[in-house]
Write a protein that holds these residues in place. Sequence first.
Motif, mmCIF file in Angstrom:
data_model
loop_
_atom_site.group_PDB
_atom_site.id
_atom_site.type_symbol
_atom_site.label_atom_id
_atom_site.label_comp_id
_atom_site.label_asym_id
_atom_site.label_seq_id
_atom_site.Cartn_x
_atom_site.Cartn_y
_atom_site.Cartn_z
ATOM 1 N N ASN A 24 54.885 43.754 50.211
ATOM 2 C CA ASN A 24 53.931 42.650 50.082
ATOM 3 C C ASN A 24 52.966 42.617 51.260
ATOM 4 O OD1 ASN A 24 54.861 41.564 47.617
ATOM 5 N ND2 ASN A 24 56.572 40.602 48.672
ATOM 6 N N GLY A 25 52.291 43.728 51.476
ATOM 7 C CA GLY A 25 51.269 43.761 52.512
ATOM 8 C C GLY A 25 50.026 43.036 52.038
ATOM 9 N N PRO A 26 49.053 42.804 52.937
ATOM 10 C CA PRO A 26 47.853 42.049 52.567
ATOM 11 C C PRO A 26 47.130 42.626 51.350
ATOM 12 C CG PRO A 26 47.950 42.367 54.941
ATOM 13 C CD PRO A 26 49.054 43.194 54.363
ATOM 14 N N GLN A 27 46.953 43.947 51.312
ATOM 15 C CA GLN A 27 46.204 44.539 50.207
ATOM 16 C C GLN A 27 46.971 44.505 48.893
ATOM 17 O OE1 GLN A 27 43.454 47.738 50.446
ATOM 18 N NE2 GLN A 27 44.000 48.161 52.550
ATOM 19 N N SER A 28 48.220 44.948 48.926
ATOM 20 C CA SER A 28 48.987 45.006 47.689
ATOM 21 C C SER A 28 49.213 43.612 47.121
ATOM 22 C CB SER A 28 50.323 45.712 47.925
ATOM 23 O OG SER A 28 51.049 45.102 48.984
ATOM 24 N N GLN A 29 49.417 42.613 47.981
ATOM 25 C CA GLN A 29 49.620 41.251 47.483
ATOM 26 C C GLN A 29 48.338 40.689 46.882
ATOM 27 O OE1 GLN A 29 52.768 39.701 47.386
ATOM 28 N NE2 GLN A 29 51.549 38.518 45.937
ATOM 29 N N LYS A 30 47.196 40.964 47.515
ATOM 30 C CA LYS A 30 45.914 40.508 46.959
ATOM 31 C C LYS A 30 45.656 41.164 45.610
ATOM 32 C CE LYS A 30 43.523 39.444 51.306
ATOM 33 N NZ LYS A 30 42.428 39.863 52.231
ATOM 34 N N ALA A 31 45.952 42.457 45.515
ATOM 35 C CA ALA A 31 45.752 43.160 44.253
ATOM 36 C C ALA A 31 46.657 42.590 43.164
ATOM 37 C CB ALA A 31 46.022 44.650 44.444
ATOM 38 N N LEU A 32 47.922 42.338 43.512
ATOM 39 C CA LEU A 32 48.859 41.772 42.542
ATOM 40 C C LEU A 32 48.419 40.377 42.115
ATOM 41 C CD1 LEU A 32 51.486 42.008 40.950
ATOM 42 C CD2 LEU A 32 52.708 41.181 42.976
ATOM 43 N N ASN A 33 47.974 39.561 43.067
ATOM 44 C CA ASN A 33 47.497 38.222 42.723
ATOM 45 C C ASN A 33 46.283 38.279 41.809
ATOM 46 O OD1 ASN A 33 49.507 37.119 44.319
ATOM 47 N ND2 ASN A 33 48.176 36.754 46.083
ATOM 48 N N THR A 34 45.371 39.217 42.097
ATOM 49 C CA THR A 34 44.189 39.397 41.251
ATOM 50 C C THR A 34 44.600 39.725 39.821
ATOM 51 O OG1 THR A 34 42.816 40.144 43.101
ATOM 52 C CG2 THR A 34 42.104 40.778 40.895
ATOM 53 N N LEU A 35 45.555 40.634 39.674
ATOM 54 C CA LEU A 35 46.019 41.025 38.353
ATOM 55 C C LEU A 35 46.656 39.854 37.608
ATOM 56 C CD1 LEU A 35 47.573 44.503 39.226
ATOM 57 C CD2 LEU A 35 45.621 44.104 37.703
ATOM 58 N N LEU A 36 47.510 39.106 38.288
ATOM 59 C CA LEU A 36 48.223 38.011 37.633
ATOM 60 C C LEU A 36 47.267 36.893 37.221
ATOM 61 C CD1 LEU A 36 51.406 37.866 39.907
ATOM 62 C CD2 LEU A 36 51.264 38.692 37.548
ATOM 63 N N VAL A 37 46.314 36.558 38.093
ATOM 64 C CA VAL A 37 45.337 35.517 37.760
ATOM 65 C C VAL A 37 44.482 35.955 36.578
ATOM 66 C CG1 VAL A 37 43.269 34.326 38.578
ATOM 67 C CG2 VAL A 37 45.272 34.480 40.050
ATOM 68 N N ALA A 38 44.009 37.194 36.613
ATOM 69 C CA ALA A 38 43.158 37.697 35.531
ATOM 70 C C ALA A 38 43.914 37.746 34.208
ATOM 71 C CB ALA A 38 42.629 39.080 35.894
ATOM 72 N N ALA A 39 45.162 38.200 34.251
ATOM 73 C CA ALA A 39 45.955 38.293 33.027
ATOM 74 C C ALA A 39 46.183 36.912 32.422
ATOM 75 C CB ALA A 39 47.288 38.973 33.317
ATOM 76 N N ARG A 40 46.487 35.941 33.261
ATOM 77 C CA ARG A 40 46.759 34.591 32.751
ATOM 78 C C ARG A 40 45.502 33.874 32.296
ATOM 79 N NH1 ARG A 40 51.082 34.114 37.650
ATOM 80 N NH2 ARG A 40 52.815 35.106 36.535
ATOM 81 N N ASN A 41 44.337 34.341 32.787
ATOM 82 C CA ASN A 41 43.072 33.778 32.317
ATOM 83 C C ASN A 41 42.611 34.406 31.013
ATOM 84 O OD1 ASN A 41 42.787 31.935 34.369
ATOM 85 N ND2 ASN A 41 41.423 33.203 35.604
ATOM 86 N N GLY A 42 43.305 35.462 30.582
ATOM 87 C CA GLY A 42 42.970 36.091 29.312
ATOM 88 C C GLY A 42 41.738 36.967 29.342
ATOM 89 N N GLU A 43 41.421 37.546 30.486
ATOM 90 C CA GLU A 43 40.242 38.396 30.592
ATOM 91 C C GLU A 43 40.428 39.692 29.800
ATOM 92 O OE1 GLU A 43 37.626 37.199 31.869
ATOM 93 O OE2 GLU A 43 38.536 35.437 32.790
#
Length: 304
Positions: A24-43
């Motif tokens: 859970n480094g800064p980059q990997s966590q940001k990337a994972l958060n981006t993916l989860l937010v986008a997926a839940r927004n239905g993009e």
Amino acid sequence: MYQAHFGLREAPFGLTPDTSFFFNGPQSQKALNTLLVAARNGEGFIKITGEVGTGKTFLCRKFMQSLGPEFVTAYIPNPNLPPRSLILALADDLEVLLEKDADQHQLLKSLNLRLLNLAAQGKRVLLCVDEAQAIPVDSLEALRLLTNLETEKRKLLQIVLFGQPELDVKLALPEIRQLAQRITFHYHLGPLSRDDVDFYVAHRLRVAGFDGARLFSRGGVSKLYQASGGIPRLINIMAHKALMVAYGEGRQQVSGRHVALAASDTLASKPRFWQAPWRRPWPWLAGTGVLAAACGLSWTLLNR
């Protein structure tokens, strides 16, 4: 090998993307958060890029594991396929029932029906495409057309593309500009910083069972960062070899010299900062039997 010597339960630097080692480094966590937010927004389309060895497949596995039960996922690891084969691979992952020798119309109709049925059950369907830079242009266009399938409320299919920077070059082509416009979330994975390498190494050792203070010296971590350029795959390869060197010498800590020896035996390492007498990295292995054990590991994932 060296696991018992260093008090480890398992090998800490394997190349298989085991999500229990996710960092859970800064980059990997940001990337994972981006993916989860986008997926839940239905993009419709989401894109993750990064150089070879930066952990895109690892991130993909962790992302799919982190999705809730409302998601149904499909995964295509090798998308270098013509459009029909790519759609068939998706249909197979989603357990779409097809008639033998179904034509393109029947294939798309059956896939659409399956997506509608899953939507009626409250499910979101998400396709993850690894090595997306290898997708032929006409297959990318086929994927874009699949995202046209929708209800009045949302898309029936979301697609996440994981690829090397060459994917951006492909997406810039005029013939697929419509797809590029539909990518609403994206993230680029870069190399780890020097401090992140320190945390990364300590994290993997801790997951593998190490409970001591510091197995890699500060000098060892600095050499590891210099030789790998912060690329996780190269860190894993060289850290594994450095542990072998330290074990072969009966040492309890990995030093900068051990890492330099490991780096000199790794073709993909950064410009060689080590000097003689370290040009022949494994002279001590001849009488220890460690080389035979190392060969037994068969690093088949090395060229993945």
